[in-house]
Design a protein around this motif. Structure first.
Motif, PDB file in Angstrom:
ATOM      1  N   SER A  98       0.698  -1.173   0.208  1.00 36.83           N
ATOM      2  CA  SER A  98      -0.099   0.072  -0.019  1.00 36.83           C
ATOM      3  C   SER A  98       0.910   1.179  -0.121  1.00 36.83           C
ATOM      4  CB  SER A  98      -0.829   0.094   1.205  1.00 36.83           C
ATOM      5  OG  SER A  98      -1.792  -1.018   1.159  1.00 36.83           O
ATOM      6  N   GLY A 101       2.075   2.125  -3.548  1.00 33.52           N
ATOM      7  CA  GLY A 101       1.097   2.350  -4.457  1.00 33.52           C
ATOM      8  C   GLY A 101       0.884   0.988  -5.352  1.00 33.52           C
ATOM      9  N   LYS A 102       1.028   0.052  -4.996  1.00 31.78           N
ATOM     10  CA  LYS A 102       1.039  -1.401  -5.522  1.00 31.78           C
ATOM     11  C   LYS A 102       0.116  -2.442  -5.060  1.00 31.78           C
ATOM     12  CE  LYS A 102       4.482  -0.403  -8.642  1.00 31.78           C
ATOM     13  NZ  LYS A 102       5.398  -1.307  -9.173  1.00 31.78           N
TER      14      LYS A 102
END
Length: 140
Positions: A98, A101-102
């Motif tokens: 998280s 951003g994945k």
């Protein structure tokens, strides 16, 4: 690749940021790496397509190891996950994905993996930030 956008009804003094996604008609990415974390059905489909895949047992073997989770996050552009497995991902891997951003995108049981991967290959994210007196620039 150069893309031009025309902005209508936009006031840069009032709106300071623009962000969005655009689906292009052709695939702009030549090297798009994707991994499937899923149940048996999705793993079989990933094998047929030649995509990387991991089962729930493989994810349990990671055991919240930060270095392994970061390595997985950096090596793939997109992570797709079965709806039944995605509930267990935060408990098994921790918050690192998280933060990067994945975090995995859920795949419904009746959804095809080939169509979903193709959609993400053609998708381009953009952000635009305005500063007064500075030139405008767009990051993709």
């Amino acid at each position: 690749v150069e893309i031009h956008f025309g902005l209508k009804n936009f006031d840069p003094t009032r709106d300071k940021r623009i962000a969005g996604n655009v689906d292009l008609p052709h695939n702009p990415r030549q090297k798009f790496k994707c991994v499937i974390w899923g149940n048996e059905k999705h793993i079989m489909e990933a094998k047929e397509l030649g995509l990387d895949y991991r089962s729930l047992d493989d994810l349990q073997g990671i055991n919240r190891d930060k270095k392994l989770v970061k390595k997985i996050g950096k090596s793939y552009d997109k992570i797709l996950c079965s709806a039944s497995v995605i509930r267990q991902v935060p408990r098994l891997l921790g918050p690192q994905l998280s933060r990067m951003g994945k975090f995995p995108v859920a795949i419904r049981p009746n959804e095809s993996i080939a169509g979903t991967v193709d959609k993400f290959r053609r998708n381009v994210k953009f952000q635009l930030k305005f500063k007064t007196g500075a030139p405008m620039c767009l990051s993709a």
